[in-house]
Design a protein around this motif. Structure first.
Motif, PDB file in Angstrom:
ATOM      1  N   TRP A 138       0.256   4.184   0.286  1.00 46.14           N
ATOM      2  CA  TRP A 138      -0.128   5.265   1.192  1.00 46.14           C
ATOM      3  C   TRP A 138       0.628   5.221   2.515  1.00 46.14           C
ATOM      4  O   TRP A 138       0.511   6.145   3.323  1.00 46.14           O
ATOM      5  CB  TRP A 138      -1.640   5.227   1.428  1.00 46.14           C
ATOM      6  CG  TRP A 138      -2.356   5.603   0.178  1.00 46.14           C
ATOM      7  CD1 TRP A 138      -2.776   4.761  -0.807  1.00 46.14           C
ATOM      8  CD2 TRP A 138      -2.690   6.920  -0.259  1.00 46.14           C
ATOM      9  NE1 TRP A 138      -3.358   5.481  -1.817  1.00 46.14           N
ATOM     10  CE2 TRP A 138      -3.330   6.806  -1.504  1.00 46.14           C
ATOM     11  CE3 TRP A 138      -2.519   8.198   0.287  1.00 46.14           C
ATOM     12  CZ2 TRP A 138      -3.791   7.909  -2.222  1.00 46.14           C
ATOM     13  CZ3 TRP A 138      -2.989   9.299  -0.415  1.00 46.14           C
ATOM     14  CH2 TRP A 138      -3.615   9.138  -1.652  1.00 46.14           C
ATOM     15  N   TYR A 167      -0.591  13.250  -3.480  1.00 47.64           N
ATOM     16  CA  TYR A 167      -2.058  13.268  -3.559  1.00 47.64           C
ATOM     17  C   TYR A 167      -2.589  14.642  -3.164  1.00 47.64           C
ATOM     18  O   TYR A 167      -3.468  15.194  -3.830  1.00 47.64           O
ATOM     19  CB  TYR A 167      -2.664  12.194  -2.646  1.00 47.64           C
ATOM     20  CG  TYR A 167      -4.155  12.372  -2.454  1.00 47.64           C
ATOM     21  CD1 TYR A 167      -5.044  12.034  -3.470  1.00 47.64           C
ATOM     22  CD2 TYR A 167      -4.672  12.931  -1.291  1.00 47.64           C
ATOM     23  CE1 TYR A 167      -6.411  12.226  -3.314  1.00 47.64           C
ATOM     24  CE2 TYR A 167      -6.031  13.129  -1.125  1.00 47.64           C
ATOM     25  CZ  TYR A 167      -6.896  12.770  -2.139  1.00 47.64           C
ATOM     26  OH  TYR A 167      -8.255  12.976  -1.989  1.00 47.64           O
ATOM     27  N   ARG A 183     -15.275  16.244  -7.612  1.00 50.50           N
ATOM     28  CA  ARG A 183     -15.824  15.589  -6.429  1.00 50.50           C
ATOM     29  C   ARG A 183     -16.746  16.480  -5.612  1.00 50.50           C
ATOM     30  O   ARG A 183     -17.445  15.982  -4.717  1.00 50.50           O
ATOM     31  CB  ARG A 183     -14.697  15.055  -5.546  1.00 50.50           C
ATOM     32  CG  ARG A 183     -13.880  16.118  -4.855  1.00 50.50           C
ATOM     33  CD  ARG A 183     -12.956  15.508  -3.826  1.00 50.50           C
ATOM     34  NE  ARG A 183     -13.670  15.045  -2.639  1.00 50.50           N
ATOM     35  CZ  ARG A 183     -13.064  14.447  -1.607  1.00 50.50           C
ATOM     36  NH1 ARG A 183     -11.775  14.202  -1.631  1.00 50.50           N
ATOM     37  NH2 ARG A 183     -13.759  14.082  -0.550  1.00 50.50           N
ATOM     38  N   GLY A 194      -7.601  11.023   5.633  1.00 46.69           N
ATOM     39  CA  GLY A 194      -6.564  11.866   5.040  1.00 46.69           C
ATOM     40  C   GLY A 194      -6.364  13.125   5.858  1.00 46.69           C
ATOM     41  O   GLY A 194      -6.312  13.087   7.092  1.00 46.69           O
ATOM     42  N   SER A 209     -14.139   8.848   1.954  1.00 44.36           N
ATOM     43  CA  SER A 209     -13.942   9.297   0.570  1.00 44.36           C
ATOM     44  C   SER A 209     -12.609   8.799   0.040  1.00 44.36           C
ATOM     45  O   SER A 209     -11.549   9.076   0.600  1.00 44.36           O
ATOM     46  CB  SER A 209     -14.056  10.825   0.446  1.00 44.36           C
ATOM     47  OG  SER A 209     -13.202  11.490   1.339  1.00 44.36           O
ATOM     48  N   PHE A 210     -12.708   8.027  -1.028  1.00 44.73           N
ATOM     49  CA  PHE A 210     -11.563   7.586  -1.824  1.00 44.73           C
ATOM     50  C   PHE A 210     -10.500   6.871  -0.981  1.00 44.73           C
ATOM     51  O   PHE A 210      -9.310   7.088  -1.164  1.00 44.73           O
ATOM     52  CB  PHE A 210     -10.969   8.778  -2.590  1.00 44.73           C
ATOM     53  CG  PHE A 210     -12.009   9.503  -3.387  1.00 44.73           C
ATOM     54  CD1 PHE A 210     -12.661   8.852  -4.423  1.00 44.73           C
ATOM     55  CD2 PHE A 210     -12.385  10.801  -3.081  1.00 44.73           C
ATOM     56  CE1 PHE A 210     -13.650   9.487  -5.154  1.00 44.73           C
ATOM     57  CE2 PHE A 210     -13.384  11.450  -3.807  1.00 44.73           C
ATOM     58  CZ  PHE A 210     -14.017  10.792  -4.844  1.00 44.73           C
ATOM     59  N   ASN A 262       0.848  -1.190   0.000  1.00 46.19           N
ATOM     60  CA  ASN A 262       0.000   0.000   0.000  1.00 46.19           C
ATOM     61  C   ASN A 262       0.887   1.245   0.000  1.00 46.19           C
ATOM     62  O   ASN A 262       1.573   1.541   0.977  1.00 46.19           O
ATOM     63  CB  ASN A 262      -0.906  -0.032   1.240  1.00 46.19           C
ATOM     64  CG  ASN A 262      -1.996   1.008   1.178  1.00 46.19           C
ATOM     65  OD1 ASN A 262      -1.805   2.055   0.566  1.00 46.19           O
ATOM     66  ND2 ASN A 262      -3.118   0.735   1.809  1.00 46.19           N
ATOM     67  N   SER A 311      -5.207   1.206  10.862  1.00 46.52           N
ATOM     68  CA  SER A 311      -5.402   0.708   9.502  1.00 46.52           C
ATOM     69  C   SER A 311      -6.830   0.227   9.291  1.00 46.52           C
ATOM     70  O   SER A 311      -7.432  -0.381  10.185  1.00 46.52           O
ATOM     71  CB  SER A 311      -4.435  -0.445   9.224  1.00 46.52           C
ATOM     72  OG  SER A 311      -4.712  -0.985   7.947  1.00 46.52           O
ATOM     73  N   LEU A 312      -7.310   0.463   8.089  1.00 46.98           N
ATOM     74  CA  LEU A 312      -8.634  -0.069   7.710  1.00 46.98           C
ATOM     75  C   LEU A 312      -8.577  -1.581   7.526  1.00 46.98           C
ATOM     76  O   LEU A 312      -9.616  -2.222   7.382  1.00 46.98           O
ATOM     77  CB  LEU A 312      -9.099   0.590   6.404  1.00 46.98           C
ATOM     78  CG  LEU A 312      -9.534   2.043   6.529  1.00 46.98           C
ATOM     79  CD1 LEU A 312      -9.761   2.647   5.144  1.00 46.98           C
ATOM     80  CD2 LEU A 312     -10.806   2.145   7.363  1.00 46.98           C
ATOM     81  N   MET A 353      -0.597  12.063   6.766  1.00 49.79           N
ATOM     82  CA  MET A 353      -1.925  12.652   6.558  1.00 49.79           C
ATOM     83  C   MET A 353      -2.499  13.195   7.872  1.00 49.79           C
ATOM     84  O   MET A 353      -3.074  14.288   7.911  1.00 49.79           O
ATOM     85  CB  MET A 353      -2.875  11.611   5.973  1.00 49.79           C
ATOM     86  CG  MET A 353      -2.654  11.356   4.494  1.00 49.79           C
ATOM     87  SD  MET A 353      -2.805  12.863   3.515  1.00 49.79           S
ATOM     88  CE  MET A 353      -3.469  12.219   1.996  1.00 49.79           C
ATOM     89  N   GLY A 388     -10.410   6.571   6.610  1.00 45.90           N
ATOM     90  CA  GLY A 388      -9.397   6.988   5.639  1.00 45.90           C
ATOM     91  C   GLY A 388      -9.505   8.485   5.416  1.00 45.90           C
ATOM     92  O   GLY A 388      -9.549   8.963   4.274  1.00 45.90           O
ATOM     93  N   ASP A 426      -7.178   7.156  10.025  1.00 45.36           N
ATOM     94  CA  ASP A 426      -6.297   6.943   8.874  1.00 45.36           C
ATOM     95  C   ASP A 426      -5.041   6.243   9.392  1.00 45.36           C
ATOM     96  O   ASP A 426      -4.685   6.387  10.557  1.00 45.36           O
ATOM     97  CB  ASP A 426      -5.919   8.284   8.222  1.00 45.36           C
ATOM     98  CG  ASP A 426      -5.513   8.142   6.764  1.00 45.36           C
ATOM     99  OD1 ASP A 426      -6.296   8.547   5.874  1.00 45.36           O
ATOM    100  OD2 ASP A 426      -4.409   7.616   6.501  1.00 45.36           O
ATOM    101  N   PHE A 427      -4.371   5.502   8.524  1.00 45.56           N
ATOM    102  CA  PHE A 427      -3.139   4.828   8.976  1.00 45.56           C
ATOM    103  C   PHE A 427      -1.885   5.629   8.662  1.00 45.56           C
ATOM    104  O   PHE A 427      -0.789   5.235   9.037  1.00 45.56           O
ATOM    105  CB  PHE A 427      -3.053   3.405   8.430  1.00 45.56           C
ATOM    106  CG  PHE A 427      -2.566   3.264   6.999  1.00 45.56           C
ATOM    107  CD1 PHE A 427      -2.645   4.290   6.079  1.00 45.56           C
ATOM    108  CD2 PHE A 427      -2.027   2.063   6.570  1.00 45.56           C
ATOM    109  CE1 PHE A 427      -2.199   4.144   4.766  1.00 45.56           C
ATOM    110  CE2 PHE A 427      -1.569   1.881   5.268  1.00 45.56           C
ATOM    111  CZ  PHE A 427      -1.663   2.940   4.372  1.00 45.56           C
ATOM    112  N   SER A 428      -2.036   6.770   7.978  1.00 49.30           N
ATOM    113  CA  SER A 428      -0.877   7.554   7.553  1.00 49.30           C
ATOM    114  C   SER A 428      -0.594   8.674   8.556  1.00 49.30           C
ATOM    115  O   SER A 428      -1.389   9.616   8.702  1.00 49.30           O
ATOM    116  CB  SER A 428      -1.144   8.158   6.163  1.00 49.30           C
ATOM    117  OG  SER A 428      -0.245   9.209   5.915  1.00 49.30           O
TER     118      SER A 428
END
Ligand code: SAM
Length: 210
Positions: free
Chosen positions: A5, A14, A24, A48, A111-112, A3, A94-95, A74, A46, A69-71
């Motif tokens: 991301w 991004y 969008r 972001g 979203s996305f 992944n 993490s999802l 972000m 997620g 989110d896992f980032s």
């Protein structure tokens, strides 16, 4: 395929691209219009840098929110953009792990993001979201879905000025129909694609009222 991301540079690229995407906005607006009028608590999967949860909190000034989110990259951007905003909490997770239990949720939005998970995990997320929502709550996934043909996929990228070689290798795109069918099977009602532009689609299902 790992992944992408999890890499800070992928997230930052991004964020530069997202500023140019106007398509969008209609999806965002349509999503916000489906949130229950008495929305008090929202979870963004997620999240972001917090674009969608920010819009939801603007729309519902009494509401609180959780962005997941896992980032770390972000979430750092999100914390910077929401400095001083006490209504939102950020969770680094993490999802791919089961959704956290956060008490009563009126809306679970995304979203996305979910298309970065495997298909089996996508379906599990839809199931877990159903269990976490209060009766009458809504699940809204503004999502990147698969095109029926390669040509249509390439056209989508070209409309967004994304060179073919920059197509995100960590995308695990799935067709819209399969995902709507899952939502119905799980027990959501009023399931439909509420808005679509090429590969951007808004999937919504509502947990039946008691
Ligand atoms: C295309 S961005 C969308 C961000 C935000 N929702 C928005 O609309 O601007 C995808 C987001 O999904 C997150 N993501 C990807 N895979 C994830 C995973 N397995 N668990 C949690 N977040 C993930 C990324 O870190 C990134 O923030």
């Amino acid at each position: 395929m790992p992944n992408e991301w999890s890499k800070p540079e992928h997230s930052l690229a991004y964020m530069r691209r997202a500023k140019r995407q106007t398509q969008r906005q209609m999806g965002d607006e349509t999503l916000l219009a489906e949130l229950p009028a008495d929305t008090r608590r929202v979870l963004d999967l997620g999240c972001g840098a917090g674009h969608l949860i920010g819009l939801a909190l603007q729309r519902f000034p009494q509401a609180t929110g959780v962005g997941l989110d896992f980032s770390a990259t972000m979430l750092d951007l999100a914390r910077q953009q929401f400095t001083g905003e006490t209504r939102v909490e950020w969770i680094e997770r993490s999802l791919d792990d089961p959704l956290p239990q956060l008490g009563t949720l009126d809306a679970i939005i995304s979203s996305f993001a979910i298309h970065h998970c495997s298909d089996s995990r996508k379906r599990a997320i839809y199931q877990e979201a159903f269990a976490e929502l209060r009766p009458g709550g809504v699940f809204c996934n503004l999502e990147h879905v698969a095109s029926p043909t390669v040509t249509m996929h390439e056209r989508f990228l070209s409309e967004l000025h994304i060179p073919l070689e920059d197509d995100d290798p960590s995308n695990q795109l799935l067709d819209l129909h399969t995902q709507l069918t899952w939502l119905r099977e799980i027990g959501y009602e009023e399931v439909d694609c509420y808005w679509k532009w090429r590969e951007m689609a808004l999937l919504i299902g509502k947990r039946p009222k008691l």
